[in-house]
Design a protein around this motif. Structure first.
Motif, PDB file in Angstrom:
ATOM      1  N   UNK A 279       0.823  -1.204   0.000  1.00 63.58           N
ATOM      2  CA  UNK A 279       0.000   0.000   0.000  1.00 63.58           C
ATOM      3  C   UNK A 279       0.865   1.266   0.000  1.00 63.58           C
ATOM      4  N   UNK A 280       1.999   1.202   0.684  1.00 66.23           N
ATOM      5  CA  UNK A 280       2.931   2.337   0.654  1.00 66.23           C
ATOM      6  C   UNK A 280       3.456   2.547  -0.759  1.00 66.23           C
ATOM      7  N   UNK A 281       3.798   1.457  -1.419  1.00 64.68           N
ATOM      8  CA  UNK A 281       4.267   1.535  -2.805  1.00 64.68           C
ATOM      9  C   UNK A 281       3.194   2.170  -3.690  1.00 64.68           C
ATOM     10  N   UNK A 282       1.959   1.701  -3.515  1.00 67.54           N
ATOM     11  CA  UNK A 282       0.868   2.201  -4.342  1.00 67.54           C
ATOM     12  C   UNK A 282       0.590   3.676  -4.077  1.00 67.54           C
ATOM     13  N   UNK A 283       0.682   4.085  -2.822  1.00 65.99           N
ATOM     14  CA  UNK A 283       0.417   5.492  -2.499  1.00 65.99           C
ATOM     15  C   UNK A 283       1.377   6.408  -3.250  1.00 65.99           C
ATOM     16  N   UNK A 284       2.647   6.055  -3.247  1.00 66.45           N
ATOM     17  CA  UNK A 284       3.647   6.886  -3.938  1.00 66.45           C
ATOM     18  C   UNK A 284       3.525   6.765  -5.455  1.00 66.45           C
ATOM     19  N   UNK A 285       3.453   5.525  -5.949  1.00 66.24           N
ATOM     20  CA  UNK A 285       3.569   5.331  -7.395  1.00 66.24           C
ATOM     21  C   UNK A 285       2.294   5.693  -8.153  1.00 66.24           C
ATOM     22  N   UNK A 286       1.142   5.740  -7.454  1.00 61.18           N
ATOM     23  CA  UNK A 286      -0.120   6.125  -8.095  1.00 61.18           C
ATOM     24  C   UNK A 286      -0.656   7.443  -7.545  1.00 61.18           C
ATOM     25  N   UNK A 287       0.206   8.211  -6.926  1.00 63.51           N
ATOM     26  CA  UNK A 287      -0.248   9.449  -6.286  1.00 63.51           C
ATOM     27  C   UNK A 287      -0.966  10.359  -7.284  1.00 63.51           C
ATOM     28  N   UNK A 288      -0.491  10.368  -8.518  1.00 64.11           N
ATOM     29  CA  UNK A 288      -1.094  11.236  -9.536  1.00 64.11           C
ATOM     30  C   UNK A 288      -2.392  10.677 -10.088  1.00 64.11           C
ATOM     31  N   UNK A 289      -2.743   9.420  -9.757  1.00 60.60           N
ATOM     32  CA  UNK A 289      -3.942   8.799 -10.314  1.00 60.60           C
ATOM     33  C   UNK A 289      -5.011   8.502  -9.259  1.00 60.60           C
ATOM     34  N   UNK A 290      -4.703   8.676  -8.019  1.00 58.01           N
ATOM     35  CA  UNK A 290      -5.667   8.409  -6.952  1.00 58.01           C
ATOM     36  C   UNK A 290      -6.377   9.696  -6.565  1.00 58.01           C
ATOM     37  N   UNK A 291      -7.672   9.613  -6.259  1.00 57.86           N
ATOM     38  CA  UNK A 291      -8.381  10.828  -5.847  1.00 57.86           C
ATOM     39  C   UNK A 291      -8.068  11.150  -4.394  1.00 57.86           C
ATOM     40  N   UNK A 292      -8.435  12.349  -3.997  1.00 59.37           N
ATOM     41  CA  UNK A 292      -8.069  12.851  -2.670  1.00 59.37           C
ATOM     42  C   UNK A 292      -8.645  11.983  -1.561  1.00 59.37           C
TER      43      UNK A 292
END
Length: 758
Positions: A279-292
């Motif tokens: 989940x930490x990986x996903x937070x950083x690597x998809x930061x530009x694609x995840x909504x607030x």
């Protein structure tokens, strides 16, 4: 579980040693059995320890007849957790609260052989106080029903862990940490260019990995990086959708890991770590694609689970949380460390986690075998040994400039792999599991190729491009096989030296003195002999990693060895399974009895005491092509066996059969039995006392003992299977040579020669 009576603490010596002046522990036991401990302490780490008399405990409750996993009702134990019922705790256990906040279920440590003999329990847990002042610990019995009497209780400042300083966090750390690179389109353009150029060898395995992800069971937090890479590399929106579904499930889950509060691994250990890390990986690597909203929910969940993991790591000091080398602690804590470093400046809680985890992992690094041998604690697997270490190293290096790879302990891993690799089928052949697939570890090997300009490491990494596997003995091996091409691609360094054209492997004897491992390779006959004698994780680790789950015994098997021909083991190491016995190893029995601690313990022997069996000498003359290995096994046997002296020697000569000589002197006449383990598929066949294993290219065992009459039989090796089997649950056979009558002294030689071909 209902508590039928209060814990018995009558007469206990209870000490508060938190301050410089020791005093009595302020505690009370309430009518419902809850123990309340009051104390004053500054903010920091503390440890509570108990030793208990368990002479009235129902010890039979820790044993069971096992019918699962291809077994047929063999008696197994002692168990600390139930092997088939959600890993619920069987040992006396207590729900722990600190200042009215629940921490979790604490249980006594796995019972050592000494405590089993003397009917005792013992255990420790640590905890963190955020504020200075008055505090209360509450211990509510879970399955202590009053038949365990506490002898001592000690509260003290934590003697093992400390809180260090938070590394200086650069203002741009969020955009500069390794996981953040995945947000940059230029980064993926670079990876695409690599696939079309120097990394073309990754294209096929990477394509297969992306296809593997189409199976729903393979879409987990652990594989989030692979899903995200599929999206980024291929612009695959469906992969992004699947990744978001995995994230949603993880965020919505009430707990991570084992969902049962009384089960092993609840909110901790590897299963919870992989969710935290993914989940930490996903937070950083998809930061530009995840909504607030999703990013906010992810951070809230990461903060909650990270705190739970931190608390559980301290609580389970005698298990994974306190293990420096043992796989459950090694991987779990390196993964937690990687996540904590990436969350610095993102979550306030990460500062505390980092203060704890960096000093903790420094102790793990300091306990590593110094000679490069991959220890039994990582199941002899390069993947398990390096998987979570790599992202931790990369984050720490980028944050602080400190490179943990600048240690000879890491460089020597390549030396060891070079000695044991069997390049023809991309396996490693040697001590431990005899033969296992070389799977995973590409990122580590690429780093060694870059940091040390080691062409051997580059060769080994490239060798994996030709790997083909369809069957896997366990989930981690499958995930490593499919996921490793991605990490190889991302870690490739153009500045590294090109791979060696071929691997220059040493011949003759290699002695890894710290680990007590001897590896012999006869290139002329394509024969490998490998053995170990000494502490299970090595001498250095035995001194520096002293926890109950680090000091593990994997025997009783002193003197055991393996022999392989053309990469195929014929004298083998059967699955240890759920009953560790001397009679599943190539060892000597005395009056049918095995070595010290031969009680059939499950999985491993905790708090193992090294007895002193050792490799006395190793010699090799390369000019003559001759060598000799001498073991002293006298101390490996219990006193009642009456062993005055026991030497086992291996005579190794290039192009010649392997000779083993045993010299045994006893206090009184006893029957002796020499056991040699093989696979059932090698079809042991006898001609007189000679035993032939396999067909052409196999091994023949020939005894020589002019003064000792022998008989020979073959019987099934009594393996009690565990939930997973490296051998695929295929049977093993024991070739057994018995003395015809009791003797006080024996000198016998066994010759292991290659079967004739052609």
């Amino acid at each position: 579980m209902t508590v039928s009576s209060q814990p018995d603490i009558g007469g206990v010596v209870a000490v508060n040693a938190v301050s410089s002046t020791i005093g009595e522990l302020d505690w009370t036991v309430r009518p419902d059995g809850e123990t309340v401990i009051s104390f004053e302490a500054a903010s920091g780490l503390y440890q509570f320890s108990v030793i208990a008399d368990a002479s009235e405990f129902q010890w039979e409750s820790l044993y069971m007849n096992l019918f699962s996993y291809h077994n047929h009702g063999q008696r197994t134990g002692p168990w600390d957790f139930h092997p088939t019922e959600g890993a619920r705790a069987l040992l006396p256990s207590y729900w722990v609260e600190l200042d009215d906040q629940p921490i979790g279920l604490w249980y006594f440590q796995r019972v050592s052989i000494d405590d089993l003999t003397n009917k005792r329990f013992r255990g420790r847990f640590a905890f963190y106080t955020a504020e200075s002042g008055e505090h209360r610990l509450r211990l509510r019995p879970y399955n202590d029903v009053g038949n365990v009497r506490w002898l001592s209780a000690l509260l003290e400042a934590d003697p093992e862990d400390r809180l260090g300083e938070v590394p200086e966090i650069p203002p741009d750390w969020f955009d500069r940490c390794p996981f953040a690179e995945w947000r940059d389109p230029a980064y993926w353009m670079k990876m695409t260019s690599r696939l079309q150029g120097p990394c073309q060898g990754y294209e096929r395995p990477l394509r297969e990995a992306f296809e593997w992800l189409n199976v729903a069971d393979h879409q987990t937090p652990e594989t989030l990086p692979l899903l995200i890479a599929k999206y980024r590399l291929n612009n695959d929106e469906s992969a992004l959708g699947v990744a978001c579904e995995v994230i949603e499930r993880a965020v919505a889950a009430e707990h991570w890991g084992n969902q049962k509060p009384d089960g092993y691994g609840h909110d901790g250990d590897m299963s919870a770590m992989y969710v935290l890390w993914g989940l930490t990986y996903a937070y950083h690597s998809l930061y530009d694609r995840l909504d607030r909203e999703m990013k906010s929910r992810m951070l809230d969940k990461l903060a909650l689970q990270g705190n739970r993991f931190f608390e559980k790591a301290l609580l389970y000091r005698d298990y994974w949380g306190g293990s420096l080398l043992q796989d459950h602690g090694w991987r779990s804590l390196f993964g937690f460390g990687s996540a904590a470093l990436h969350l610095l400046g993102v979550l306030p809680e990460a500062s505390l986690w980092t203060r704890y985890i960096i000093p903790r992992l420094d102790k793990s690094l300091a306990a590593m075998p110094t000679d490069g041998v991959i220890p039994a604690s990582s199941h002899y697997s390069l993947e398990l040994y390096t998987e979570m270490l790599v992202p931790y190293r990369d984050a720490l290096y980028r944050l602080t400039g400190r490179d943990i790879y600048r240690s000879e302990a890491f460089r020597r891993i390549v030396d060891y792999l070079t000695d044991i690799v069997h390049a023809a089928d991309q396996t490693v052949v040697g001590w431990g599991r005899d033969k296992l697939h070389l799977v995973g570890g590409r990122a580590f090997l690429n780093a060694m190729a870059s940091v040390y300009q080691d062409r051997r490491a580059a060769f080994l990494q490239q060798l994996l491009n030709d790997k083909r596997m369809e069957a896997f003995y366990a989930g981690p091996e499958e995930k490593a096989y499919y996921g490793d091409a991605l990490w190889g691609l991302l870690s490739y360094e153009e500045t590294a030296q090109p791979p060696a054209e071929r691997l220059q492997q040493s011949t003759g004897i290699r002695y890894y003195e710290d680990s007590g491992v001897v590896h012999y390779r006869d290139a002329e006959q394509q024969v490998v002999v490998s053995l170990r004698c000494g502490p299970s994780m090595g001498h250095h680790a035995y001194r520096t990693a002293q926890g109950a789950c680090d000091r593990l015994g994997l025997g009783p098997d002193a003197g055991h060895f393996m022999i392989a021909v053309q990469g195929e083991p014929f004298l083998v190491t059967p699955d240890s399974g759920y009953s560790l016995r001397t009679d599943i190893r190539s060892c000597l029995l005395i009056d049918g009895q095995g070595q010290q601690d031969d009680v059939g313990y499950t999985m491993s022997v905790p708090s193992y005491k090294y007895l002193g069996e050792e490799i006395e000498s190793v010699s090799w003359d390369d000019a003559e092509g001759k060598g000799r290995v001498r073991l002293n096994l006298t101390e490996a046997y219990p006193r009642e066996a009456g062993v005055t002296a026991y030497r086992r020697e291996f005579f190794l000569e290039r192009g010649q059969p392997v000779r083993l000589r045993d010299y045994v002197v006893l206090n009184e006449p006893r029957k002796l039995s020499w056991l040699f383990q093989t696979k059932r598929e090698h079809n042991p066949a006898f001609e007189g006392l000679t035993c032939k294993l396999g067909g052409e290219g196999g091994v023949t065992i020939s005894p020589r003992s002019p003064q000792l009459g022998l008989t020979v039989t073959v019987e099934e090796t009594p393996v009690v299977w565990s939930y997973v089997s490296p051998s695929g649950f295929l049977p093993f056979d024991t070739v057994r040579y018995d003395s015809e009558k009791p003797v006080r002294c024996a000198y016998v030689e066994f010759v292991f020669s290659r079967n004739e071909t052609g």
